[in-house]
Design a protein around this motif. Structure first.
Motif: not given
Length: 460
Positions: A98-106
């Motif tokens: 998933v793409t977090e609101t920070s822009g990082l992928e998890t």
């Protein structure tokens, strides 16, 4: 095995850990490749930099109690794996992110198959610990340049792999005595120089250079030989070029190419080395020693100037040291040493996959550019980093994420590592060997355009 140090440390800190292995046979470089000649991390004065659990392995190795396959297997099982569950021979089917609101992928979950059954594993963190980027290569990660770029090759190629050579019926005592009884001139004449003691033999390149392989993809370099006791010897010296560890056929071919040369090498050693007159071939490993494969960008990518400059970082997880040793490729068979650091720090960020919140790297997946990788890749350097990260994961569990750690947090974690595990990561200074270098020269060094050992800085 470097990632196993992280697994063990995290488990001992109370975390739930599982190892999923894409290889059918467990143990990789150490147990399947039988790469038993271990390189020690030392600083510029020759002082050992070993810390943490890996120090016990080297104590046994140097003392002679851990030198044969059963001894290494016992060490790995009893000291590292223990009760941690292992699933071998798995195939990754799907990675859910998933793409977090920070822009990082998890990475949320990995679906894999094993023995015909499909399974899903979820975790707070996933660790890339393979020699063929089984996880990283399936993510939105940026590949780092490999050895072909340094040597000027246009086609993707990595440092030579190696097939470990095993011998038996070697009279090492005779070898040691007769070699060291020679004058310097005769050592040079017979062996091209080198070093031999009761446990190890190094170099002897004049002797190895006289052997010509039957295939241009195979090369016999100077010896890294280990006296295993009882007439048994393991040698890291046989290089195989153009090996792709992600391709089973390439692995099989590498073993076959190396194996084909062994009878000729045995005969050459019998004729050339005192004490080897009655030597025989031992078992042949079924897996090559992989030095390099595609690595991916991490939050911090180590550079030669970090190492030769003795740089330390606020988030260090290892104090490392080793020459910037680049093995050759098919069109430049001899590698090159790009400099010898004193000691330097390896930051946590060099083991965090860029743009991912919860994907870590271990061992030879460390974030280092092609030249810096020559030093960073050495086992004790990254084994200590992995253990430190495992401890840190346990300490922050339920409170913070790795990426949320700040300097104050790391100060506390460093204190805990020192007090509980006797791992010292602060208050260490590395000699800066670049004090007279200009910014332009340092950039050229980092780009591999300057060979440190032979370069004289222009700026005084």
């Amino acid at each position: 095995m470097e990632g196993l140090y992280m697994a063990r440390a995290a488990a001992d800190e109370g975390l739930s850990v599982k190892i999923i292995d894409t290889r059918k046979e467990f143990g990789g470089q150490l147990l399947q490749g039988q790469m038993f000649f271990l390189d020690e991390a030392k600083d510029g004065s020759g002082t050992s930099l070993l810390q943490g659990r890996v120090k016990e392995l080297f104590t046994g190795f140097k003392g002679g109690s851990i030198r044969k396959l059963p001894e290494f297997e016992n060490y790995v099982q009893t000291k590292l794996v223990g009760t941690i569950p292992v699933a071998s021979g798995i195939q990754i089917e799907q990675i859910d992110t998933v793409t977090e609101t920070s822009g990082l992928e998890t990475v949320k979950a990995i679906t894999y198959s094993v023995n015909g059954s499909s399974k899903i594993i979820q975790a707070d963190y996933f660790v890339e610990n393979t020699d063929h980027a089984a996880l990283s290569s399936r993510l939105k990660a940026t590949p780092l340049p490999s050895s072909n770029s340094f040597y000027g090759g246009k086609e993707l190629e990595f440092m030579a792999a190696g097939l470990m050579m095993k011998f038996k019926n070697v009279d090492w005592a005779k070898f040691n005595k007769e070699f060291n009884g020679l004058s310097a001139a005769d050592k040079t004449k017979n062996y091209g120089g080198g070093y031999v003691n009761e446990s190890f033999a190094l170099g002897l390149t004049g002797m190895t250079n006289r052997f010509k392989t039957s295939n241009d993809r195979v090369f016999l370099r100077g010896l890294n030989a280990l006296n295993q006791g009882g007439g048994q010897v393991a040698i890291n010296a046989l290089l195989v070029y153009k090996v792709d560890p992600s391709d089973p056929e390439s692995i099989k071919e590498a073993v076959e190419l190396g194996s084909k040369e062994l009878p000729g090498i045995l005969e050459h050693f019998r004729k050339s080395i005192a004490g080897w007159e009655k030597a025989e071939l031992g078992d042949i490993p079924t897996y090559p020693y992989i030095r390099e494969f595609t690595r991916y960008e991490t939050e911090y990518v180590l550079k030669p100037s970090d190492m030769l400059g003795g740089s330390m970082h606020w988030d260090d997880v290892s104090i490392a040291g080793y020459p910037l040793d680049l093995q050759g490729v098919s069109f430049v068979k001899w590698g090159i040493q790009m400099g010898i650091p004193d000691k330097y720090g390896m930051p946590l960020r060099a083991f965090e996959l860029k743009n991912y919140s919860n994907v870590l790297t271990a061992g030879k997946n460390v974030g280092a550019n092609v030249v810096a990788y020559g030093s960073a890749r050495i086992q004790p350097n990254t084994a200590l980093a992995a253990e430190s990260i495992g401890v840190i994961l346990g300490q922050i569990h339920g409170n913070k994420q790795l990426r949320e750690l700040n300097e104050a947090d790391m100060k506390e974690l460093h204190q805990y590592l020192a007090k509980t595990y006797k791992i010292k990561l602060t208050g260490v200074k590395g000699t800066n060997k670049l004090t007279n270098w200009s910014e332009e020269e340092i950039v050229q060094l980092d780009e591999g355009k300057i060979v440190f050992a032979s370069y004289k800085p222009k700026k005084k």
